[in-house]
Write an enzyme that holds these catalytic residues in place. Structure first.
Site, PDB file in Angstrom:
ATOM      1  N   HIS A   8       1.543   6.894  -3.133  1.00 36.07           N
ATOM      2  CA  HIS A   8       1.359   7.204  -1.818  1.00 36.07           C
ATOM      3  C   HIS A   8       1.391   6.559  -0.672  1.00 36.07           C
ATOM      4  CE1 HIS A   8       0.288  12.173  -3.175  1.00 36.07           C
ATOM      5  NE2 HIS A   8      -0.531  11.199  -4.391  1.00 36.07           N
ATOM      6  N   ARG A  25      -8.218  -6.082 -18.638  1.00 37.63           N
ATOM      7  CA  ARG A  25      -7.672  -7.664 -18.785  1.00 37.63           C
ATOM      8  C   ARG A  25      -7.556  -7.302 -19.801  1.00 37.63           C
ATOM      9  NH1 ARG A  25      -7.518  -8.760 -13.920  1.00 37.63           N
ATOM     10  NH2 ARG A  25      -9.536  -9.101 -12.622  1.00 37.63           N
TER      11      ARG A  25
END
Length: 185
Positions: A110, A178
């Site tokens: 957004h 990760r």
């Protein structure tokens, strides 16, 4: 046959009839693809579904047609329930991908509106294509953000937020996700 078996049969037949009835509404829809109700679909003319795709109940597939967006889902991909795949530009999901419940894949965010302007009126920003490689597994509640590429055969652990690319064959986990290992040991 017990009541639950009858219910499952009835729902399966309903979903199959619905899937066949709406198949021509999509840019393409491969043989054996089943869309399990209820589902929300927007921009279907910009959505390509491969053969044998399964879209779980409560899912939302959207391709913002006003932006020329594309959403492509490869053969034999299984999208569990309550998943959202939303494209403002391009989201590509390879073949044989497995998505657990609650996965969110978006190629946009957004806009940032000043105080006093509703977020819903702020438009879209950070639009960048997303690609999920063949044979990936996305665990429950995984979030994939704009501009991310997840390589072939990678695994993303449940509840991870993927902000950066994940190499092929890697195992990624965390917020932000990760690489924590490799599938080949």
């Amino acid at each position: 046959m017990n009541a639950l078996a009858g219910y499952r049969r009835l729902c399966g037949a309903r979903d199959l009839v619905f899937s066949r009835a709406v198949a021509r509404s999509f840019a393409s829809c491969g043989e054996g693809t089943v869309i399990h109700l209820p589902v929300k679909i927007e921009g279907e003319r910009r959505i390509r579904l491969g053969r044998g795709v399964s879209v779980g109940p409560g899912s939302w597939l959207v391709a913002h047609a006003d932006r020329g967006a594309e959403l492509a889902i490869g053969d034999r991909t299984a999208i569990s329930g309550h998943c959202v795949l939303a494209a403002a530009h391009r989201v590509t999901v390879g073949a044989g991908v497995l998505m657990a419940r609650g996965v969110l894949i978006v190629d946009h965010n957004h806009g940032r509106a000043p105080a006093g302007v509703a977020i819903r009126d702020s438009g879209l920003s950070e639009i960048a294509p997303v690609s999920i490689g063949d044979g990936c597994w996305l665990g429950q509640n995984v979030v994939v953000l704009p501009g991310v590429t997840i390589g072939r055969g990678a695994v993303v652990a449940a509840n991870s937020v993927v902000r950066e690319d994940v190499p092929a064959g890697a195992v990624a986990a965390g917020v932000p996700a990760r690489v924590v290992g490799r599938r080949d040991g």
